[in-house]
Design a protein around this motif. Structure first.
Motif, PDB file in Angstrom:
ATOM      1  N   SER A 128       0.810  -1.220   0.000  1.00 10.08           N
ATOM      2  CA  SER A 128       0.000   0.000   0.000  1.00 10.08           C
ATOM      3  C   SER A 128       0.844   1.271   0.000  1.00 10.08           C
ATOM      4  N   SER A 146      -2.868   3.089   6.254  1.00 11.69           N
ATOM      5  CA  SER A 146      -3.386   1.729   6.108  1.00 11.69           C
ATOM      6  C   SER A 146      -2.628   0.767   7.014  1.00 11.69           C
ATOM      7  N   CYS A 150      -4.254  -1.391  10.049  1.00 12.95           N
ATOM      8  CA  CYS A 150      -4.047  -2.838  10.098  1.00 12.95           C
ATOM      9  C   CYS A 150      -3.489  -3.255  11.456  1.00 12.95           C
ATOM     10  N   GLY A 312      -9.306  -0.740   2.214  1.00  9.29           N
ATOM     11  CA  GLY A 312      -8.544   0.244   2.957  1.00  9.29           C
ATOM     12  C   GLY A 312      -7.473  -0.320   3.862  1.00  9.29           C
ATOM     13  N   GLY A 314      -5.131  -2.558   3.081  1.00 11.21           N
ATOM     14  CA  GLY A 314      -3.870  -2.827   2.390  1.00 11.21           C
ATOM     15  C   GLY A 314      -3.635  -4.291   2.122  1.00 11.21           C
ATOM     16  N   LEU A 529     -10.565   4.234   8.651  1.00 12.72           N
ATOM     17  CA  LEU A 529     -10.723   3.349   7.495  1.00 12.72           C
ATOM     18  C   LEU A 529     -11.588   4.002   6.428  1.00 12.72           C
ATOM     19  N   ILE A 532      -9.544   6.635   4.653  1.00  9.75           N
ATOM     20  CA  ILE A 532      -8.573   6.013   3.752  1.00  9.75           C
ATOM     21  C   ILE A 532      -9.232   5.588   2.450  1.00  9.75           C
TER      22      ILE A 532
END
Length: 724
Positions: A128, A146, A150, A312, A314, A529, A532
């Motif tokens: 990403s 991202s 995560c 979003g 990645g 999120l 993004i």
């Protein structure tokens, strides 16, 4: 070539040498470019393609098969949210009526943006960070955000896997340990645990035996050692699955992605054979049309679409970056989206079939308990026997007979009825209690199954596999972009991430840890999120250009995607997401964030607002997750951080030249490489772009190679390649 040239030295050495183009060409002797092997523009198209494929295969790992890749995407997108959150949202938001906003948003937002992420990952072949730096350097912070999101999701998501591991090992008992309330001795008298008696056996086991939960988020209570061990096991499993990248995780996906469907099919068959299963399914699919007009329902449907498809995070981009360039990612997007929705509907059928069975059992239990109350009132002359219909037989009392008797008593004893404490025992009320947590409602239903330990083992093994598939994708969303960008050692970095996440994850295995899970799940990840995903859409559709992107897809796929995607990317999707984001912010302002706390003394849940320190932490998490976006934008807008667009160098590795960015002005590139004045060169992309966008014409490309990705006499890949 002079013997002391760095290139000559490289031919006799295994060391990596990087030198500027100006330095390189100054030491070169005249070359016959027509005969030179570096003159890629004059090569036949088939030879060029062979070189590209050779470089791709050598420098970046690839999936062993298309099936492995599809299973990886399915494993990432199909997770605990499909199996439990989707049925819960259906029940909460109008049953079958919820399917309408979900399907609409899946079509106009979900599938187009899922296709977009698959396409950019496959075309650019980076994680990403590299992808969004490539598309628009000023929005390169999207990739870093991202990674942070995560990390947030992975921290609490693996805790849920830890819960599943705990229940999995507890399932090897008969009867199941949550089927009955524990008995405690008070001197010589044995009594039922008060907290359990006030709630239920499954609720007590979840809150007291599993979580040993505190009364509020402010009461830490110390670590829960049982859940700490389960979290350690969960991170160990994830670490072993991802330590080798797709070489290890790809093999795990064969089991973790397929096994849940076997279990779901078994549960569906078993559930449909249960008494009352049809009642649950009918109740679920009976639409409450007024819910379709509720903005909250649409907002929750959009959030579910994002989480269901993994937009979003990645992970989608990371997995697709290991594909070949000619892979049909359009077909992949449609297939994975369909399987995702199909899984959600299948899980909903299973859940409501089982909960329909549970509701019938609980309703019959309610009828028996209240019939005994009525008999007591009759024996003490509180109620007259004339109120009981003549055909009612208390020894074989049906739900219908009880409802008739209840209505008569309520009508005659209207003034004193509330004092009787009778319950109407309606099946709809039992079904409307909601699905709750998998660890309460479904576990309670399984206690009534024949061979209940077997079904419990299967259920929690399914949850572990679903969680593992999603965690592999989440970890790929963290590790792939970092490894691609900073070239850190893969195994060492992956193990380091797992160890770091385990220690940070101890926050969630305190006695108050469940409340932090709520904070991260409901608030800290959702808003960043959404931001993004919106910026991803804007970066491609409005900055890079939808027409240009569609043309690149046509060249990559060999066919032109439907015009539908053009309008979705350009107008519909960003507008819808902007509205939904605005609604989310307003909702946070109107309704202060809070959580459901379990109060031990009351043996019941109570909704509490987050204290000030928790609100500060929540706001900090949201800021940290979104901060890279404005920081990178400002730094690059004011040229405080180079985007590499005005620099070029040539790196030698294994005798091949790869594209890299170093110190040479754009005009110098044209002068040295093309031997032309700048005005004669093809028009470059706007300045301060790290890469030139998929398939765009570069000042380094010649007119003799209009469709290639290499040109100007060097193997200059417009698609950045990883050196994993």
């Amino acid at each position: 070539m002079p013997k002391n040239s760095k290139v000559t030295q490289r031919e006799h050495s295994s060391e990596h040498v990087t030198e500027s183009v100006a330095d390189l060409l100054a030491l070169e002797e005249p070359v016959d470019y027509k005969q030179s092997v570096l003159n890629v523009a004059s090569e036949a198209g088939s030879k060029q393609k062979a070189v590209e494929e050779e470089l791709d295969a050598e420098d970046r790992p690839a999936w062993n098969s298309k099936l492995q890749y599809i299973l990886a995407q399915i494993g990432f997108s199909v997770g605990l949210g499909n199996i439990w959150r989707f049925p819960y949202l259906c029940q909460k938001n109008g049953g079958g009526a919820y399917l309408v906003p979900y399907l609409v948003l899946l079509i106009i937002i979900g599938i187009p943006l899922f296709f977009l992420e698959l396409a950019v990952g496959q075309r650019i072949r980076r994680g990403s960070i590299g992808v969004w730096h490539y598309v628009c350097p000023r929005l390169g912070g999207i990739g870093f955000s991202s990674c942070i999101v995560c990390l947030f999701v992975g921290l609490y998501y693996n805790v849920i896997i830890g819960w599943s591991i705990f229940y999995f090992f507890k399932s090897f008992q008969y009867p199941l340990p949550w089927s009955e309330c524990p008995i405690v001795r008070n001197g010589t008298v044995a009594v039922v645990e008060a907290e359990c008696e006030k709630s239920s056996a499954t609720t007590y086991f979840w809150y007291r035996e599993a979580l040993d939960i505190s009364n509020s988020i402010s009461e830490s209570g110390g670590l829960n050692w049982k859940m700490t061990l389960c979290l350690l096991v969960a991170w160990s499993i994830v670490g072993m699955a991802v330590v080798k990248g797709i070489q290890s995780s790809g093999k795990v996906m064969y089991f973790s992605s397929l096994f849940p469907y076997v279990v779901l099919a078994c549960f569906l068959v078993r559930g449909l054979l249960l008494r009352g299963a049809v009642d649950g399914i009918v109740h679920m699919f009976t639409p409450k049309l007024d819910k379709m007009l509720d903005p909250q329902v649409w907002r929750e449907a959009a959030t579910q679409v994002f989480f269901a498809l993994g937009l979003g995070f990645g992970g989608v981009i990371a997995f697709s970056s290991y594909n070949k360039q000619d892979n049909n990612c359009h077909f992949d997007a449609a297939l994975v989206s369909f399987i995702n929705f199909f899984t959600s509907v299948l899980a909903t059928l299973v859940v409501f079939a089982v909960l329909g069975f549970k509701a019938n059992i609980m309703n019959e239990k309610c009828v028996v308990e209240n019939a005994e109350k009525i008999l007591g009132y009759l024996n003490t002359n509180v109620l007259s026997r004339d109120l009981i219909p003549p055909h009612v037989n208390f020894s074989h009392l049906t739900t219908k007979d009880y409802t008739e008797m209840y209505n008569v008593i309520m009508t005659v004893k209207e003034d004193q009825f509330s004092a009787l404490g009778l319950n109407p025992c309606l099946l709809e009320d039992e079904l409307d209690k909601g699905t709750g947590l998998a660890f309460i409602a479904f576990t309670e239903a399984m206690t009534h199954f024949p061979a209940s330990p077997f079904w419990s083992v299967m259920f929690f093994l399914m949850l572990i596999n679903l969680g593992l598939g999603s965690m592999i994708g989440t970890m790929a969303g963290i590790t792939t972009p970092i490894i691609d960008t900073f070239k850190v050692p893969k195994e060492m970095f992956t193990v380091g991430c797992c160890v770091f996440a385990f220690f940070v994850g101890l926050l969630f295995v305190q006695r108050s840890g469940n409340y932090f899970v709520t904070m991260f799940d409901d608030y800290s990840a959702t808003l960043p999120l959404t931001v993004i995903v919106i910026l991803e859409n804007i970066a491609v559709a409005w900055i890079y250009g939808t027409k240009k992107f569609m043309q690149e897809l046509t060249e990559m796929l060999g066919f032109r995607p439907y015009r539908f995607y053009f309008y979705m990317w350009k107008f519909v999707s960003p507008l819808c997401m902007a509205v939904l984001t605005t609604a989310s912010i307003i909702q946070l302002g109107v309704t202060p964030p809070g959580y459901s706390a379990w109060i031990k003394e009351e043996a019941a849940e109570r909704y509490l607002y987050f204290p000030n320190w928790a609100m500060a932490l929540l706001i900090t998490l949201i800021i940290v997750a979104t901060l890279p976006i404005p920081v990178v934008f400002v730094l690059r807008h004011f040229h405080l951080l180079s985007d590499g667009s005005n620099t070029l160098s040539v790196s030698y590795k294994k005798g091949r030249m790869m594209k890299d960015i170093s110190n040479l002005e754009e005009n110098d590139e044209t002068r040295f490489i093309l031997s032309k004045v700048p005005s004669e060169a093809p028009s470059p992309m706007p300045t301060h772009r790290s890469y030139l966008g998929p398939g765009s014409t570069s000042p380094l490309e010649t007119s003799g190679n209009p469709n290639g990705r290499y040109g100007s006499g060097y193997l200059l890949a417009s698609t950045p390649e990883s050196e994993l």
